[in-house]
Design an enzyme around this catalytic site. Structure first.
Site, PDB file in Angstrom:
ATOM      1  CG  ASP A 166      -1.977  -1.119   1.184  1.00 51.86           C
ATOM      2  OD1 ASP A 166      -1.952  -1.942   0.251  1.00 51.86           O
ATOM      3  OD2 ASP A 166      -2.813  -1.181   2.110  1.00 51.86           O
ATOM      4  CG  ASP A 207      -6.540   0.026   1.257  1.00 50.11           C
ATOM      5  OD1 ASP A 207      -6.839  -1.146   1.521  1.00 50.11           O
ATOM      6  OD2 ASP A 207      -6.941   1.005   1.937  1.00 50.11           O
ATOM      7  CG  HIS A 222     -11.305   1.031   0.332  1.00 46.29           C
ATOM      8  ND1 HIS A 222     -11.345  -0.290   0.721  1.00 46.29           N
ATOM      9  CD2 HIS A 222     -10.358   1.613   1.123  1.00 46.29           C
ATOM     10  CE1 HIS A 222     -10.470  -0.486   1.694  1.00 46.29           C
ATOM     11  NE2 HIS A 222      -9.848   0.643   1.952  1.00 46.29           N
ATOM     12  CG  HIS A 281     -14.854   0.049   1.811  1.00 44.36           C
ATOM     13  ND1 HIS A 281     -14.133  -0.100   2.968  1.00 44.36           N
ATOM     14  CD2 HIS A 281     -14.919  -1.183   1.250  1.00 44.36           C
ATOM     15  CE1 HIS A 281     -13.766  -1.367   3.095  1.00 44.36           C
ATOM     16  NE2 HIS A 281     -14.225  -2.046   2.067  1.00 44.36           N
ATOM     17  CG  HIS A 321      -8.489   5.169   3.041  1.00 39.71           C
ATOM     18  ND1 HIS A 321      -9.456   4.900   3.988  1.00 39.71           N
ATOM     19  CD2 HIS A 321      -7.913   3.970   2.748  1.00 39.71           C
ATOM     20  CE1 HIS A 321      -9.453   3.610   4.261  1.00 39.71           C
ATOM     21  NE2 HIS A 321      -8.542   3.018   3.519  1.00 39.71           N
ATOM     22  CE  LYS A 353      -4.003  -4.379   1.194  1.00 35.00           C
ATOM     23  NZ  LYS A 353      -4.696  -3.349   1.992  1.00 35.00           N
ATOM     24  CB  CYS A 413      -2.027  -2.971   5.275  1.00 34.07           C
ATOM     25  SG  CYS A 413      -3.743  -2.427   5.121  1.00 34.07           S
TER      26      CYS A 413
HETATM   27  C1  VGL Z   1      -4.592   0.648   5.757  1.00 32.64           C
HETATM   28  C2  VGL Z   1      -6.165   1.509   7.165  1.00 32.64           C
HETATM   29  C3  VGL Z   1      -7.127   1.409   6.189  1.00 32.64           C
HETATM   30  C4  VGL Z   1      -3.155   0.249   5.543  1.00 32.64           C
HETATM   31  C5  VGL Z   1      -5.551   0.526   4.773  1.00 32.64           C
HETATM   32  O1  VGL Z   1      -2.712   0.186   4.376  1.00 32.64           O
HETATM   33  O2  VGL Z   1      -2.472  -0.007   6.559  1.00 32.64           O
HETATM   34  N1  VGL Z   1      -4.906   1.127   6.956  1.00 32.64           N
HETATM   35  N2  VGL Z   1      -6.805   0.911   4.993  1.00 32.64           N
HETATM   36 ZN    ZN Z   2      -8.253   0.977   3.440  1.00 32.04          ZN
END
Ligand code: VGL
Ligand code: ZN
Length: 200
Positions: free
Chosen positions: A9, A47, A49, A53, A82, A107, A152
């Site tokens: 990410d 990430d 979404h 979401h 986000h 994801k 993550c």
């Molecule tokens: C993440 C919070 C929400 C991450 C992703 O990449 O750690 N944290 N979505």
């Molecule tokens: Zn996320």
């Protein structure tokens, strides 16, 4: 050869100026690019979404970002909107060497389930497909870098160990959100799960 680098990410929204900025999130990019040279396989996660979401606080009237809610699979932190599919915030950091990636795994694209781990969504049963990819390529030793250490990266490393992969975390090439001690808890959990935490 059996070593894969898994880059979690490294996206604009997790870097300074982004919607869910991780302090110094962009500082790890040059080191990650350099590390790619040493691996047989490079895999990026993204990430990804939908705009509605259910991990977004904006979908829960009366709730603010970083408050908790209950999902059918358990407690869930509510986040600012986000990494919405197709937006600049969801793009990889502009300096990340995405050309070197063999696979990009997205994801968090199902509205009802968040997905921290690169292997399973937060219900811990819906697979992303990464395990099958790694096994069919014979990739057994995994090194993790990216964002965020305590979400993550942590969930990905714990799943990797549960699935029997060797896991190394280059902590110098990760950065954390650190909510209420979450970085210390994640560091302990990863070490207890048998991951090798190293700063170089
Ligand atoms: C993440 C919070 C929400 C991450 C992703 O990449 O750690 N944290 N979505
Ligand atoms: Zn996320």
């Amino acid at each position: 050869m059996s070593d894969a680098l898994i880059v979690i990410d490294v996206q604009n929204d997790f870097c300074p100026g982004g919607a869910l900025a991780v302090p110094e999130g962009d500082a790890i990019v040059p080191g990650i690019n350099a590390l790619m040279e040493r691996f047989d396989a490079v895999i990026l996660t993204q990430d990804w979404h939908p705009a509605d979401h259910l991990s977004f606080a904006s979908q829960h009237p009366g709730k603010a970002p970083l408050e908790m809610t209950e999902m059918p699979y358990g407690p869930q932190v509510l986040w600012p909107d986000h990494c919405v599919q197709g937006t600049r915030g969801a793009e990889f950091h502009g300096e990340l060497n995405t050309d070197r990636a063999d696979l990009i795994i997205r994801k968090g694209f199902r509205r009802q389930i968040d997905s921290y781990s690169a292997f399973f969504e937060n219900d811990q049963t819906t697979p992303t497909g990464l395990e099958g990819y790694l096994r069919s390529r014979g990739l057994t030793a995994l090194t993790f870098v990216g964002l965020a250490t305590d979400f993550c990266v942590n969930f990905s490393v714990l799943d990797a160990r549960r699935l029997g992969f060797e896991a190394t975390v280059r902590t110098d090439l990760c950065r954390a959100i650190d909510l209420d001690g979450s970085l210390a808890a994640a560091t302990q959990a990863m070490a207890e799960a048998g991951a090798d935490l190293s700063a170089a």
